[in-house]
Scaffold this motif. Structure first.
Motif, PDB file in Angstrom:
ATOM      1  N   LYS A  90     145.152 -40.757   3.768  1.00 38.39           N
ATOM      2  CA  LYS A  90     145.509 -39.507   3.091  1.00 38.39           C
ATOM      3  C   LYS A  90     144.432 -39.023   2.120  1.00 38.39           C
ATOM      4  O   LYS A  90     144.548 -37.922   1.571  1.00 38.39           O
ATOM      5  N   SER A  91     143.393 -39.812   1.912  1.00 37.01           N
ATOM      6  CA  SER A  91     142.372 -39.460   0.916  1.00 37.01           C
ATOM      7  C   SER A  91     141.062 -38.963   1.526  1.00 37.01           C
ATOM      8  O   SER A  91     140.077 -38.791   0.817  1.00 37.01           O
ATOM      9  N   VAL A  92     141.039 -38.744   2.840  1.00 36.48           N
ATOM     10  CA  VAL A  92     139.799 -38.325   3.485  1.00 36.48           C
ATOM     11  C   VAL A  92     139.369 -36.931   3.015  1.00 36.48           C
ATOM     12  O   VAL A  92     140.206 -36.079   2.701  1.00 36.48           O
ATOM     13  N   THR A  93     138.075 -36.723   2.952  1.00 37.70           N
ATOM     14  CA  THR A  93     137.493 -35.433   2.614  1.00 37.70           C
ATOM     15  C   THR A  93     136.442 -35.094   3.664  1.00 37.70           C
ATOM     16  O   THR A  93     135.978 -35.978   4.402  1.00 37.70           O
ATOM     17  N   PRO A  94     136.053 -33.823   3.783  1.00 37.61           N
ATOM     18  CA  PRO A  94     135.090 -33.417   4.814  1.00 37.61           C
ATOM     19  C   PRO A  94     133.824 -34.267   4.806  1.00 37.61           C
ATOM     20  O   PRO A  94     133.208 -34.495   3.770  1.00 37.61           O
ATOM     21  N   GLY A  95     133.450 -34.732   5.985  1.00 37.24           N
ATOM     22  CA  GLY A  95     132.280 -35.579   6.138  1.00 37.24           C
ATOM     23  C   GLY A  95     132.609 -37.050   6.280  1.00 37.24           C
ATOM     24  O   GLY A  95     131.757 -37.836   6.692  1.00 37.24           O
TER      25      GLY A  95
END
Length: 293
Positions: A90-95
């Motif tokens: 749930k903590s993923v960010t672009p890249g």
């Protein structure tokens, strides 16, 4: 061949659409750029182990995208699954690199790059091209995510504790000293302390001080802040080429600067040892110095 859907998605991005919008305000610019590069590759052909720019294997898509922003990472799913810093689903960010298994557990069998707005891009063997998918719809296949570049930083920094740099550096050296004389073994597992190669040693002693480094020396050379020889400080990582006369700057060795003109590292028959650095071939072989503390 580029599908109609992929063309529409790419057009939407160019026109400011919502598919794969990168949250540039909250993410390092290089990581945002990686997400944009991944998006631009939608529709390219899939080819097993192909490195681009027209065809891509699963892991090679990520390798290529990061290479475009000057960052070298692994080229296999297994190596990339260990690189950078672990982040939650749930903590993923672009890249960020996202990994999946067809069975939903165990080792990953395919991977992609998260591009934001609940989307990720990956090179699909089944669809024979680079595609964009809804991230949440793959939750039952998700097995992990890794962040190569830390957020909100102009540098690609490894995770580190909030302690004075000198204190952490002293701890790193102390950690290394307890392994003095431990045998060298090329390709030694990162899970053992019975043997080390140069990069598993640095990874281990920094980890024990609360700093996460990638597994191999070339990956380790992509993190932290570049410094010059004249600004060397205890705890800096020194990266070296194969020999003084080598025409290639390909990194083959990493050591820790221990202060007082010495390095702490492991190689050959000495195993973990101190070596003189100033004025020696070790110094002459140096191609890069990074500060991660």
């Amino acid at each position: 061949m580029r599908s109609t859907v992929a063309v529409m998605l790419s057009t939407s991005l160019l026109m400011g659409g919502q598919v794969g919008v990168v949250a540039a305000k909250t993410q390092d610019s290089k990581q945002s750029e990686v997400a944009n590069i991944a998006t631009s590759l939608i529709g390219k052909d899939y080819e097993y182990k192909a490195k681009g720019p027209k065809q891509f294997g699963s892991a090679e898509l990520a390798t290529y995208a990061y290479k475009q922003v000057g960052i070298s990472i692994g080229s296999t799913i297994s190596s990339l699954y260990k690189t950078g810093t672990k982040v939650s689903e749930k903590s993923v960010t672009p890249g960020d690199l996202v990994f999946f298994a067809s069975s939903g557990s165990g080792s990953p069998t395919f991977m992609g790059i998260y591009i934001g707005s609940d989307q990720f891009v990956y090179s699909s063997k089944g669809e024979d091209e680079v595609v964009v998918k809804t991230y949440s719809e793959y939750s039952d296949k998700f097995v992990g995510a890794r962040r190569v570049i830390e957020s909100n930083s102009s540098e690609n920094k490894p995770s580190k504790p909030e302690k004075p740099a000198s204190t952490v550096a002293d701890q790193v050296i102390k950690n290394g000293e307890k392994y003095m004389g431990t045998n060298y073994k090329y390709g030694s597992s990162s899970s053992t302390t019975k043997t080390f190669d140069c990069s598993s040693f640095t990874q281990r002693v920094f980890k024990e001080a609360g700093i996460t480094l990638p597994r191999d020396s070339r990956q380790q050379s992509t993190v932290g802040k570049s410094v010059s020889k004249s600004n060397l400080q205890k705890g800096d990582l020194i990266f070296m080429k194969a020999s003084v006369n080598s025409t290639s700057d390909r990194i083959t060795h990493v050591a820790i600067y221990a202060g007082d003109g010495k390095i702490l590292h492991t190689y050959g028959s000495p195993g973990v040892t101190y070596s003189k650095y100033d004025g020696t071939n070790w110094e002459k072989r140096t191609v890069k110095i990074k500060r991660v503390i």
